[in-house]
Design a protein around this motif. Structure first.
Motif, PDB file in Angstrom:
ATOM      1  N   ALA A  52       0.808   1.940   3.921  1.00 33.60           N
ATOM      2  CA  ALA A  52       1.232   1.153   2.508  1.00 33.60           C
ATOM      3  C   ALA A  52       2.361   1.999   1.701  1.00 33.60           C
ATOM      4  CB  ALA A  52      -0.154   1.120   1.591  1.00 33.60           C
ATOM      5  N   LEU A  53       2.152   3.380   1.717  1.00 35.10           N
ATOM      6  CA  LEU A  53       3.116   3.925   0.846  1.00 35.10           C
ATOM      7  C   LEU A  53       4.508   4.202   1.668  1.00 35.10           C
ATOM      8  CD1 LEU A  53       1.163   6.906  -0.915  1.00 35.10           C
ATOM      9  CD2 LEU A  53       1.941   4.949  -1.563  1.00 35.10           C
ATOM     10  N   GLY A  54       4.390   4.090   2.858  1.00 33.01           N
ATOM     11  CA  GLY A  54       5.773   4.007   3.727  1.00 33.01           C
ATOM     12  C   GLY A  54       6.578   2.773   3.372  1.00 33.01           C
ATOM     13  N   GLY A  55       5.686   1.685   3.367  1.00 33.14           N
ATOM     14  CA  GLY A  55       6.422   0.254   2.940  1.00 33.14           C
ATOM     15  C   GLY A  55       6.908   0.271   1.890  1.00 33.14           C
ATOM     16  N   LEU A  56       6.145   0.978   0.533  1.00 34.07           N
ATOM     17  CA  LEU A  56       6.557   1.199  -0.698  1.00 34.07           C
ATOM     18  C   LEU A  56       7.829   1.859  -0.826  1.00 34.07           C
ATOM     19  CD1 LEU A  56       6.129   0.516  -3.778  1.00 34.07           C
ATOM     20  CD2 LEU A  56       4.722   2.459  -3.963  1.00 34.07           C
ATOM     21  N   LEU A  57       7.879   3.004  -0.209  1.00 34.21           N
ATOM     22  CA  LEU A  57       9.126   3.758  -0.039  1.00 34.21           C
ATOM     23  C   LEU A  57      10.312   2.944   0.252  1.00 34.21           C
ATOM     24  CD1 LEU A  57      10.432   6.542  -0.363  1.00 34.21           C
ATOM     25  CD2 LEU A  57       9.777   6.920   2.155  1.00 34.21           C
ATOM     26  N   ALA A  58      10.181   2.371   1.461  1.00 29.28           N
ATOM     27  CA  ALA A  58      11.258   1.343   1.941  1.00 29.28           C
ATOM     28  C   ALA A  58      11.729   0.229   1.063  1.00 29.28           C
ATOM     29  CB  ALA A  58      10.590   0.655   3.217  1.00 29.28           C
ATOM     30  N   ILE A  59      10.751  -0.479   0.206  1.00 27.40           N
ATOM     31  CA  ILE A  59      11.096  -1.141  -0.754  1.00 27.40           C
ATOM     32  C   ILE A  59      12.026  -0.386  -1.756  1.00 27.40           C
ATOM     33  CG2 ILE A  59      10.294  -2.559  -2.685  1.00 27.40           C
ATOM     34  CD1 ILE A  59       7.781  -3.420  -0.979  1.00 27.40           C
ATOM     35  N   LEU A  60      11.510   0.849  -2.184  1.00 29.32           N
ATOM     36  CA  LEU A  60      12.394   1.351  -3.247  1.00 29.32           C
ATOM     37  C   LEU A  60      13.660   1.609  -2.753  1.00 29.32           C
ATOM     38  CD1 LEU A  60       9.627   3.383  -4.840  1.00 29.32           C
ATOM     39  CD2 LEU A  60      10.788   1.727  -6.010  1.00 29.32           C
ATOM     40  N   PHE A  61      13.641   2.259  -1.519  1.00 30.28           N
ATOM     41  CA  PHE A  61      15.147   2.510  -0.847  1.00 30.28           C
ATOM     42  C   PHE A  61      16.050   1.490  -0.917  1.00 30.28           C
ATOM     43  CE2 PHE A  61      17.794   2.951   2.635  1.00 30.28           C
ATOM     44  CZ  PHE A  61      18.265   3.927   2.770  1.00 30.28           C
ATOM     45  N   ALA A  62      15.235   0.170  -0.412  1.00 32.39           N
ATOM     46  CA  ALA A  62      16.188  -1.026  -0.504  1.00 32.39           C
ATOM     47  C   ALA A  62      16.817  -1.278  -1.708  1.00 32.39           C
ATOM     48  CB  ALA A  62      15.446  -2.351   0.137  1.00 32.39           C
TER      49      ALA A  62
END
Length: 242
Positions: free
Chosen positions: A73-83
């Motif tokens: 879940a947090l890896g997905g959130l990191l990806a969204i913030l990165f994008a």
């Protein structure tokens, strides 16, 4: 593009969680066992509560399952913030941006809340205050994230053209808001006076270290996964801007 980043972030979080769970198994779980044994030694005969889930399951299947769900879940959130931030934070490389986000996440989500409410072994604390302690911790976590969001928005809106000045003002704003919130939130200290200080601090360092390992591995792996795909695009956009 976001979809490609998302699955890479979730994969990085899954692997980061596996590494962090292994770190916890080696360094945090032995301290939990010691704390539970200490509590059992001081318990009145017949007062021990039945174990709903065995310790072997808790620090094996349970630990890895919980950490890997959390990490995905947090890896997905990191990806969204990165994008959302890629290409908007100077000329930062994809891997550099991922590591920067991982560091910020560790500070805001882990370290700052731990200053007010440091982690304690499960055997420490009163059963009657579990809900209050849990609520206070999540309030501190939520307010820390909100303060970081406000600081970032202030960074984007500050009129000065000097990026370093804007950054220092934003950091100062975050620290001031968090310090005020930590003064307003209730103080909780239920560690018994006779609880071994060495065991307590070893557990706290291992717990925070577990989160540090997770964010370091996740952010670095995510950066490595996306950098080959994004570096060429980023370089071309910089050349056009120049």
């Amino acid at each position: 593009m976001t979809r490609h980043l998302l699955w890479r972030g979730m994969l990085a979080g899954l692997i980061g969680a596996f590494v962090a769970a292994t770190f916890a198994l080696l360094f945090a779980e032995p301290r939990i066992d010691a704390a539970i044994a200490l509590e059992a030694a001081h318990a009145m005969p017949g007062m021990a509560e039945p174990e709903l889930v065995s310790r072997a399951t808790q620090k094996g299947f349970g630990l890895y399952t919980a950490m890997m769900l959390y990490g995905t879940a947090l890896g997905g959130l990191l990806a969204i913030l990165f994008a959302a931030l890629h290409g908007r934070v100077g000329r930062t490389s994809p891997r550099g941006l991922a590591l920067m986000l991982g560091l910020v996440a560790f500070l805001v989500i882990v370290l700052v809340p731990a200053i007010k409410y440091p982690p304690t072994p499960p055997a420490v604390g009163l059963h009657e205050t579990v809900r209050m302690r849990t609520g206070a911790f999540f309030a501190m976590l939520t307010l820390s994230v909100a303060a970081a969001t406000a600081a970032f928005m202030a960074y984007r809106r500050i009129a000065t053209q000097q990026p370093l000045d804007r950054l220092l003002i934003a950091i100062g704003l975050y620290i001031a808001v968090v310090a005020l919130l930590q003064l307003l939130l209730p103080k909780i200290d239920e560690v018994p006076a006779d609880f071994p200080a060495t065991l307590l601090w070893q557990f706290r360092l291992a717990s925070i270290g577990t989160q540090g390992v997770f964010w370091l591995v996740t952010a670095d792996l995510f950066g490595r996964l996306v950098e080959p795909r994004l570096s060429a695009t980023t370089l071309r956009s910089w050349q056009v801007a120049s």
